[in-house]
Design a protein around this motif. Structure first.
Motif, PDB file in Angstrom:
ATOM      1  N   TYR A 192      47.440  26.565  40.958  1.00 46.76           N
ATOM      2  CA  TYR A 192      46.926  27.507  41.953  1.00 46.76           C
ATOM      3  C   TYR A 192      47.986  28.595  42.153  1.00 46.76           C
ATOM      4  O   TYR A 192      49.183  28.369  41.950  1.00 46.76           O
ATOM      5  N   TYR A 193      47.536  29.788  42.556  1.00 48.46           N
ATOM      6  CA  TYR A 193      48.436  30.940  42.614  1.00 48.46           C
ATOM      7  C   TYR A 193      47.722  32.106  43.285  1.00 48.46           C
ATOM      8  O   TYR A 193      46.520  32.035  43.576  1.00 48.46           O
ATOM      9  N   TYR A 194      48.448  33.194  43.497  1.00 52.63           N
ATOM     10  CA  TYR A 194      47.807  34.430  43.933  1.00 52.63           C
ATOM     11  C   TYR A 194      48.398  35.599  43.166  1.00 52.63           C
ATOM     12  O   TYR A 194      49.478  35.509  42.570  1.00 52.63           O
ATOM     13  N   ALA A 195      47.671  36.707  43.158  1.00 54.76           N
ATOM     14  CA  ALA A 195      48.131  37.945  42.525  1.00 54.76           C
ATOM     15  C   ALA A 195      47.610  39.128  43.329  1.00 54.76           C
ATOM     16  O   ALA A 195      46.519  39.061  43.923  1.00 54.76           O
ATOM     17  N   ASP A 196      48.371  40.204  43.367  1.00 58.41           N
ATOM     18  CA  ASP A 196      47.978  41.437  44.063  1.00 58.41           C
ATOM     19  C   ASP A 196      47.732  42.545  43.051  1.00 58.41           C
ATOM     20  O   ASP A 196      48.551  42.769  42.147  1.00 58.41           O
ATOM     21  N   ILE A 197      46.594  43.252  43.207  1.00 57.29           N
ATOM     22  CA  ILE A 197      46.231  44.350  42.320  1.00 57.29           C
ATOM     23  C   ILE A 197      45.845  45.556  43.165  1.00 57.29           C
ATOM     24  O   ILE A 197      45.016  45.436  44.078  1.00 57.29           O
ATOM     25  N   ASP A 198      46.414  46.703  42.882  1.00 60.73           N
ATOM     26  CA  ASP A 198      46.078  47.916  43.619  1.00 60.73           C
ATOM     27  C   ASP A 198      44.631  48.316  43.375  1.00 60.73           C
ATOM     28  O   ASP A 198      44.149  48.295  42.242  1.00 60.73           O
ATOM     29  N   GLY A 199      43.932  48.686  44.453  1.00 61.38           N
ATOM     30  CA  GLY A 199      42.573  49.182  44.349  1.00 61.38           C
ATOM     31  C   GLY A 199      42.548  50.702  44.339  1.00 61.38           C
ATOM     32  O   GLY A 199      43.539  51.360  44.010  1.00 61.38           O
ATOM     33  N   HIS A 200      41.409  51.283  44.729  1.00 66.06           N
ATOM     34  CA  HIS A 200      41.222  52.727  44.671  1.00 66.06           C
ATOM     35  C   HIS A 200      40.835  53.329  46.011  1.00 66.06           C
ATOM     36  O   HIS A 200      40.574  54.528  46.104  1.00 66.06           O
ATOM     37  N   GLN A 201      40.748  52.514  47.052  1.00 61.09           N
ATOM     38  CA  GLN A 201      40.335  52.986  48.366  1.00 61.09           C
ATOM     39  C   GLN A 201      41.417  52.672  49.397  1.00 61.09           C
ATOM     40  O   GLN A 201      41.141  52.183  50.470  1.00 61.09           O
ATOM     41  N   ASP A 202      42.663  52.948  49.004  1.00 61.29           N
ATOM     42  CA  ASP A 202      43.826  52.623  49.820  1.00 61.29           C
ATOM     43  C   ASP A 202      43.832  51.140  50.159  1.00 61.29           C
ATOM     44  O   ASP A 202      44.079  50.731  51.301  1.00 61.29           O
ATOM     45  N   ASP A 203      43.525  50.316  49.160  1.00 61.89           N
ATOM     46  CA  ASP A 203      43.471  48.873  49.364  1.00 61.89           C
ATOM     47  C   ASP A 203      44.232  48.147  48.265  1.00 61.89           C
ATOM     48  O   ASP A 203      44.564  48.720  47.215  1.00 61.89           O
ATOM     49  N   VAL A 204      44.537  46.897  48.526  1.00 63.24           N
ATOM     50  CA  VAL A 204      45.187  46.016  47.565  1.00 63.24           C
ATOM     51  C   VAL A 204      44.382  44.717  47.527  1.00 63.24           C
ATOM     52  O   VAL A 204      44.136  44.115  48.572  1.00 63.24           O
ATOM     53  N   PHE A 205      43.955  44.319  46.343  1.00 60.40           N
ATOM     54  CA  PHE A 205      43.161  43.095  46.221  1.00 60.40           C
ATOM     55  C   PHE A 205      44.074  41.908  45.952  1.00 60.40           C
ATOM     56  O   PHE A 205      44.870  41.927  45.008  1.00 60.40           O
ATOM     57  N   ILE A 208      43.177  34.995  44.980  1.00 59.14           N
ATOM     58  CA  ILE A 208      43.716  33.655  45.226  1.00 59.14           C
ATOM     59  C   ILE A 208      42.915  32.668  44.378  1.00 59.14           C
ATOM     60  O   ILE A 208      41.706  32.523  44.552  1.00 59.14           O
ATOM     61  N   ALA A 209      43.589  32.013  43.440  1.00 54.08           N
ATOM     62  CA  ALA A 209      42.926  31.046  42.565  1.00 54.08           C
ATOM     63  C   ALA A 209      43.257  29.631  43.031  1.00 54.08           C
ATOM     64  O   ALA A 209      44.431  29.251  43.074  1.00 54.08           O
ATOM     65  N   LEU A 210      42.239  28.859  43.389  1.00 57.24           N
ATOM     66  CA  LEU A 210      42.429  27.484  43.821  1.00 57.24           C
ATOM     67  C   LEU A 210      42.187  26.521  42.662  1.00 57.24           C
ATOM     68  O   LEU A 210      41.393  26.808  41.755  1.00 57.24           O
ATOM     69  N   ASP A 211      42.873  25.385  42.696  1.00 51.08           N
ATOM     70  CA  ASP A 211      42.769  24.380  41.653  1.00 51.08           C
ATOM     71  C   ASP A 211      41.854  23.259  42.120  1.00 51.08           C
ATOM     72  O   ASP A 211      42.199  22.481  43.007  1.00 51.08           O
ATOM     73  N   ASN A 212      40.678  23.154  41.511  1.00 50.47           N
ATOM     74  CA  ASN A 212      39.700  22.133  41.898  1.00 50.47           C
ATOM     75  C   ASN A 212      39.912  20.792  41.209  1.00 50.47           C
ATOM     76  O   ASN A 212      39.106  19.868  41.368  1.00 50.47           O
ATOM     77  N   VAL A 251      40.878  40.097  50.311  1.00 56.59           N
ATOM     78  CA  VAL A 251      41.054  38.764  49.725  1.00 56.59           C
ATOM     79  C   VAL A 251      39.806  38.322  48.965  1.00 56.59           C
ATOM     80  O   VAL A 251      38.696  38.332  49.503  1.00 56.59           O
ATOM     81  N   VAL A 252      40.016  37.915  47.706  1.00 52.45           N
ATOM     82  CA  VAL A 252      38.972  37.310  46.876  1.00 52.45           C
ATOM     83  C   VAL A 252      39.494  35.949  46.421  1.00 52.45           C
ATOM     84  O   VAL A 252      40.590  35.860  45.853  1.00 52.45           O
ATOM     85  N   ILE A 253      38.733  34.880  46.684  1.00 56.36           N
ATOM     86  CA  ILE A 253      39.161  33.521  46.359  1.00 56.36           C
ATOM     87  C   ILE A 253      38.329  32.969  45.201  1.00 56.36           C
ATOM     88  O   ILE A 253      37.096  32.980  45.254  1.00 56.36           O
ATOM     89  N   LEU A 254      39.012  32.487  44.170  1.00 56.60           N
ATOM     90  CA  LEU A 254      38.354  31.857  43.023  1.00 56.60           C
ATOM     91  C   LEU A 254      38.256  30.360  43.282  1.00 56.60           C
ATOM     92  O   LEU A 254      39.273  29.686  43.500  1.00 56.60           O
ATOM     93  N   HIS A 255      37.038  29.839  43.243  1.00 63.36           N
ATOM     94  CA  HIS A 255      36.784  28.414  43.554  1.00 63.36           C
ATOM     95  C   HIS A 255      35.579  27.996  42.736  1.00 63.36           C
ATOM     96  O   HIS A 255      34.448  28.404  43.013  1.00 63.36           O
ATOM     97  N   HIS A 256      35.794  27.184  41.709  1.00 65.75           N
ATOM     98  CA  HIS A 256      34.741  26.867  40.753  1.00 65.75           C
ATOM     99  C   HIS A 256      33.484  26.306  41.405  1.00 65.75           C
ATOM    100  O   HIS A 256      32.361  26.749  41.118  1.00 65.75           O
ATOM    101  N   HIS A 257      33.634  25.322  42.285  1.00 69.27           N
ATOM    102  CA  HIS A 257      32.475  24.653  42.872  1.00 69.27           C
ATOM    103  C   HIS A 257      31.857  25.487  43.994  1.00 69.27           C
ATOM    104  O   HIS A 257      32.586  26.022  44.840  1.00 69.27           O
ATOM    105  N   PRO A 258      30.543  25.572  44.048  1.00 68.28           N
ATOM    106  CA  PRO A 258      29.894  26.203  45.203  1.00 68.28           C
ATOM    107  C   PRO A 258      30.296  25.486  46.488  1.00 68.28           C
ATOM    108  O   PRO A 258      30.323  24.249  46.536  1.00 68.28           O
ATOM    109  N   LEU A 259      30.613  26.249  47.500  1.00 65.54           N
ATOM    110  CA  LEU A 259      31.065  25.671  48.770  1.00 65.54           C
ATOM    111  C   LEU A 259      29.847  25.286  49.615  1.00 65.54           C
ATOM    112  O   LEU A 259      29.537  25.881  50.641  1.00 65.54           O
TER     113      LEU A 259
END
Length: 409
Positions: A192-205, A208-212, A251-259
């Motif tokens: 599991y980890y996180y990463a930051d990526i610059d967006g285009h609307q004065d935002d940063v994405f 967050i990747a979770l380990d299932n 924040v965008v969270i990666l989670h394989h299983h439907p919650l």
């Protein structure tokens, strides 16, 4: 090839040239399919931006000002997965080629688990070849798009009863992250980890990747159990949702299983397996984050009540905005609101991507036309953090309309 209108003329010419280069022999069908579906996907991406009022009148510029993410899931590399065979995972290669097209303006790519689809009798060396086929295709040197993964229920290879064929946390880590093409903040040895990526609307994405598949020992079969550990939960609340966060973060969270809870009748997208500590664990944390409040709860294992996870979090000074979860597992496209167990709670959106292999399509949620065996499917999102909308288009197989607009608040 399909006929083109004026706005598509240059794209049609480009892909016609590609067809000539590739030849029209044994590669004719996949090449034509890829070029036609690419033209359609790019056209959809531009066409659905036509009603915006805060952007340039040039569609190509308007498209590039939203954060654009290609969402893949359930590629299931194996000898039985059409279009995703280990010797030539063509559908995965197509998605990577699309994401790297300059005219697509893709900012990131996410694969939400189930990289492999072994049978119980497959030996570990065979399954490793499936894994390596995925990793070498996904992390190919020509892939310049920041690309992320999160684990799924198939990925520890616990379908067979022979424990020697199972993949450990360390083995999965070595296969998936040795050639990561973008910097990630990852605890040593964890998946599991996180990463930051610059967006285009004065935002940063913040991705967050979770380990299932996360567990302290091999107490649970992660083919069925969606597992997390206390360590991962502590990291989520104290690091991933706090460290270096600003008001610009989305924040965008990666989670394989439907919650969602498991349903035998298809009333939820959790079509198999179960959440070890219940489906409300992660959503309750995110709800506290959204509402900037504490979260003090204990969740017991649904199969071993003596095992529990305690959430001790205080988000009163948190920053950033939650956008959505991305997942798969159900082998269909979907968007739905996640239930955190608290009445009147703010919306939490989850988007599921379809399986990339037509031979694994789950039509229990509605038939999706792929126009033939082996045809591809993945989703493309344009996330507008001003409008609070996600513009969705589909490459290849589609459910309903080719494009959708999904509010995330």
């Amino acid at each position: 090839m399909k006929s083109c209108n004026r706005s598509q003329h240059m794209l049609c010419s480009f892909f016609a040239f590609m067809l000539c280069l590739c030849g029209c022999g044994e590669k004719e069908d996949p090449t034509i399919y890829y070029s036609e579906e690419t033209i359609e996907a790019l056209s959809n991406l531009e066409g659905m931006m036509g009603n915006g009022t805060t952007y340039s009148q040039l569609k190509s510029e308007r498209v590039s000002e939203r954060f654009k993410l290609v969402h893949l899931s359930d590629v299931h590399i194996s000898k039985s997965s059409a279009g995703c065979y280990p010797e030539n995972p063509e559908n995965l290669a197509q998605a990577i080629r699309f994401a790297n097209l300059p005219e697509a303006h893709i900012d990131a790519m996410a694969m939400t688990g189930d990289f492999i689809n072994p049978k119980p009798e497959d030996g570990k060396s065979t399954v490793r070849k499936y894994y390596e086929a995925f990793a070498s295709a996904y992390h190919v040197l020509s892939n310049a798009v920041p690309s992320f993964v999160s684990t799924g229920n198939h990925d520890a290879n616990m379908l067979g009863i022979d424990e020697s064929s199972h993949f450990s946390k360390e083995e999965i880590n070595g296969i998936l992250f040795d050639n990561q093409n973008y910097p990630i903040a990852q605890p040593a040895g964890e998946n599991y980890y996180y990463a930051d990526i610059d967006g285009h609307q004065d935002d940063v994405f913040r991705i967050i990747a979770l380990d299932n598949t996360d567990q302290e020992a091999r107490d649970y079969n992660t083919q069925q159990a969606c597992c997390v550990t206390q360590k991962q939960i502590d990291w989520l609340v104290n690091v991933a949702l706090k460290e270096g966060m600003s008001d610009r973060h989305k924040v965008v969270i990666l989670h394989h299983h439907p919650l969602q809870p498991y349903s035998k009748d298809g009333s939820t997208y959790m079509c198999s397996g179960y959440h070890l500590y219940g489906h409300e664990l992660i959503p309750s944390i995110v709800n506290a984050y959204i509402q900037r409040k504490p979260c003090d709860k204990t969740y017991k294992s649904v199969v071993a009540p003596r095992s529990e996870i305690t959430v001790r979090a205080d988000f009163s000074g948190a920053k950033g905005e939650f956008v959505c979860y991305l997942g798969g597992h159900a082998h269909t496209t979907a968007s739905f609101a996640v239930d955190c167990g608290e009445e009147g709670a703010p919306k939490q959106l989850m988007l599921l991507a379809n399986t990339m292999s037509s031979s694994l399509q789950n039509n229990a949620y509605g038939k999706i036309d792929r126009k033939g065996k082996g045809k591809n499917s993945f989703s493309i999102y344009c996330i507008d953090t001003v409008e609070k909308n996600i513009y969705v288009t589909y490459f290849g197989a589609r459910k309903g309309a080719a494009t959708e607009v999904v509010p995330y608040q």
